[in-house]
Design a protein around this motif. Structure first.
Motif, PDB file in Angstrom:
ATOM      1  N   LEU A 189       0.824  -1.212   0.000  1.00  0.00           N
ATOM      2  CA  LEU A 189       0.000   0.000   0.000  1.00  0.00           C
ATOM      3  C   LEU A 189       0.858   1.262   0.000  1.00  0.00           C
ATOM      4  O   LEU A 189       0.325   2.376  -0.087  1.00  0.00           O
ATOM      5  CB  LEU A 189      -0.944  -0.003   1.206  1.00  0.00           C
ATOM      6  CG  LEU A 189      -1.972  -1.146   1.225  1.00  0.00           C
ATOM      7  CD1 LEU A 189      -2.702  -1.193   2.567  1.00  0.00           C
ATOM      8  CD2 LEU A 189      -2.965  -1.005   0.078  1.00  0.00           C
ATOM      9  N   ASP A 190       2.175   1.109   0.065  1.00  0.00           N
ATOM     10  CA  ASP A 190       3.114   2.221   0.073  1.00  0.00           C
ATOM     11  C   ASP A 190       3.597   2.462  -1.357  1.00  0.00           C
ATOM     12  O   ASP A 190       4.470   1.746  -1.862  1.00  0.00           O
ATOM     13  CB  ASP A 190       4.288   1.896   1.000  1.00  0.00           C
ATOM     14  CG  ASP A 190       5.286   3.042   1.128  1.00  0.00           C
ATOM     15  OD1 ASP A 190       5.316   3.927   0.263  1.00  0.00           O
ATOM     16  OD2 ASP A 190       6.051   3.022   2.125  1.00  0.00           O
ATOM     17  N   ALA A 191       3.045   3.471  -2.023  1.00  0.00           N
ATOM     18  CA  ALA A 191       3.353   3.714  -3.427  1.00  0.00           C
ATOM     19  C   ALA A 191       4.827   4.050  -3.645  1.00  0.00           C
ATOM     20  O   ALA A 191       5.436   3.616  -4.637  1.00  0.00           O
ATOM     21  CB  ALA A 191       2.467   4.836  -3.964  1.00  0.00           C
ATOM     22  N   ARG A 192       5.423   4.812  -2.733  1.00  0.00           N
ATOM     23  CA  ARG A 192       6.834   5.183  -2.912  1.00  0.00           C
ATOM     24  C   ARG A 192       7.746   3.962  -2.803  1.00  0.00           C
ATOM     25  O   ARG A 192       8.724   3.848  -3.559  1.00  0.00           O
ATOM     26  CB  ARG A 192       7.228   6.245  -1.891  1.00  0.00           C
ATOM     27  CG  ARG A 192       6.659   7.636  -2.199  1.00  0.00           C
ATOM     28  CD  ARG A 192       7.174   8.692  -1.240  1.00  0.00           C
ATOM     29  NE  ARG A 192       6.719   8.441   0.115  1.00  0.00           N
ATOM     30  CZ  ARG A 192       7.023   9.234   1.146  1.00  0.00           C
ATOM     31  NH1 ARG A 192       7.809  10.282   0.969  1.00  0.00           N
ATOM     32  NH2 ARG A 192       6.565   8.958   2.357  1.00  0.00           N
ATOM     33  N   LEU A 193       7.426   3.063  -1.891  1.00  0.00           N
ATOM     34  CA  LEU A 193       8.217   1.837  -1.770  1.00  0.00           C
ATOM     35  C   LEU A 193       8.112   1.011  -3.054  1.00  0.00           C
ATOM     36  O   LEU A 193       9.116   0.497  -3.561  1.00  0.00           O
ATOM     37  CB  LEU A 193       7.750   1.028  -0.563  1.00  0.00           C
ATOM     38  CG  LEU A 193       8.508  -0.269  -0.243  1.00  0.00           C
ATOM     39  CD1 LEU A 193       8.516  -0.525   1.256  1.00  0.00           C
ATOM     40  CD2 LEU A 193       7.912  -1.461  -0.966  1.00  0.00           C
ATOM     41  N   LEU A 194       6.906   0.891  -3.593  1.00  0.00           N
ATOM     42  CA  LEU A 194       6.728   0.127  -4.830  1.00  0.00           C
ATOM     43  C   LEU A 194       7.489   0.766  -5.986  1.00  0.00           C
ATOM     44  O   LEU A 194       8.115   0.072  -6.797  1.00  0.00           O
ATOM     45  CB  LEU A 194       5.243   0.017  -5.180  1.00  0.00           C
ATOM     46  CG  LEU A 194       4.400  -0.891  -4.283  1.00  0.00           C
ATOM     47  CD1 LEU A 194       2.935  -0.814  -4.697  1.00  0.00           C
ATOM     48  CD2 LEU A 194       4.884  -2.337  -4.340  1.00  0.00           C
ATOM     49  N   ASP A 195       7.441   2.085  -6.087  1.00  0.00           N
ATOM     50  CA  ASP A 195       8.175   2.756  -7.157  1.00  0.00           C
ATOM     51  C   ASP A 195       9.668   2.471  -7.068  1.00  0.00           C
ATOM     52  O   ASP A 195      10.333   2.205  -8.085  1.00  0.00           O
ATOM     53  CB  ASP A 195       7.933   4.265  -7.095  1.00  0.00           C
ATOM     54  CG  ASP A 195       6.552   4.663  -7.590  1.00  0.00           C
ATOM     55  OD1 ASP A 195       5.901   3.845  -8.275  1.00  0.00           O
ATOM     56  OD2 ASP A 195       6.117   5.787  -7.278  1.00  0.00           O
TER      57      ASP A 195
END
Length: 326
Positions: free
Chosen positions: A62-68
């Motif tokens: 759910l952490d978009a920055r981590l996924l990016d």
């Protein structure tokens, strides 16, 4: 020399994810592996020595920055992160929805921002639910009976929609009762095979929900890993769901007998009430799978169970050696 493909595995510290990561570490076409896992249901201990061979990002999908950050340069994403278990979803449907449905959407959005790696997504045979047809074909109407099943139906629907709307290469796979080494037993929502092995090795009666005539298409995790690895290296895609099982059918009573053989003594069964949301029978039609992966083959159930029992025995022995025997 290792190949140049970069693969991201969400949920890579879980049962299926850690097994897949081990496969990919050994695969000559794979150059870099990144795992994303918040360890809420997984455990880095399952990765063992492979942990030193990968890039590990501890955090939520759910952490978009981590996924990016994880998806920079990715050729493929294998999305396995989820809150598993039908009973868990019945107890807390919102948590299942946030992780399984919204989490999938976050993964797809990150893949879209990362210039479109292949996204292999894990769905579940539970989506068939009350569908009476046997074996279950992907063209049969989904009739989910639990919040978990609904979240998995949403997962595969989102994958198909992102292919249609954004041209993303996707492969939604419907898993059927995957079992094997590294599947944990020590929690309330454990799957049937590890739960039964743990009970038997502890000298307890094995709990059987209902009369035990329920049937399952039990699939060894090695079969799942082999198919996913082929999907990555050959960039196999499908906008439509694909059953990942070979059409076997085993009743829980027969499973108990086979486990007794693997363990060396019969299981003591204790029949208890059926579970809400459980599907009575499950068997895959493998036609679509074999059309995409002609070499896909089932590990014989007795062989897979023997390996699984051996892993559980070794874990118990390791605990005893470490001074944590029970």
């Amino acid at each position: 020399m290792r190949g140049g493909l970069k693969v991201v595995v969400t949920g890579g510290a879980g049962f299926i994810g850690s097994n897949l990561t081990s496969w990919l570490v050994q695969h000559p076409a794979i150059g870099r592996i990144t795992v994303v896992d918040d360890c809420s249901t997984g455990n880095t201990a399952l990765l063992g020595a492979d942990l030193a061979e990968i890039d590990f990002h501890r955090g939520s999908i759910l952490d978009a920055r981590l996924l990016d950050a994880a998806m920079v340069g990715a050729d493929a994403v294998v999305h396995l992160a989820a809150l598993p278990s039908v009973p868990r979803s019945v107890a807390d449907p919102l948590a299942s929805h946030h992780t399984n449905a919204t989490g999938t959407l976050q993964v797809l959005e990150a893949a879209r921002r990362a210039d479109g790696p292949l996204v292999v997504g894990a769905s579940s045979s539970s989506v068939y639910g009350a569908q009476p047809n046997m074996p279950k074909a992907e063209t049969d109407r989904a009739m989910p009976l639990s919040p978990y099943a609904v979240t998995k139906l949403a997962t595969e629907a989102y994958l198909g929609a992102y292919h249609a709307c954004y041209g993303l290469d996707v492969l939604p796979l419907r898993f059927f009762n995957v079992y094997g080494p590294r599947q944990q037993a020590g929690h309330a929502y454990a799957a049937v095979v590890p739960k039964w092995i743990d009970a038997a090795l502890s000298g307890r009666a094995v709990p059987v929900h209902g009369d035990g005539t329920q049937t399952r298409d039990l699939t060894c995790v090695d079969t799942v890993c082999r198919v996913i690895a082929a999907a990555i290296t050959d960039r196999v895609t499908s906008p439509w769901p694909v059953n990942l099982a070979l059409g076997t059918r085993t009743s829980l009573l027969d499973l108990a007998a086979l486990l007794g053989d693997a363990l060396g003594s019969p299981l003591r069964l204790k029949h208890i009430a059926p579970r809400p949301g459980d599907v009575p029978h499950s068997q895959a039609d493998p036609t679509r799978l074999l059309g995409l992966f002609a070499s896909a083959a089932a590990v014989p159930l007795d062989e897979g169970l023997a390996r699984t029992v051996a892993w559980h025995r070794e874990q118990r022995a390791a605990t005893v050696r470490a001074g944590g025997g029970r």
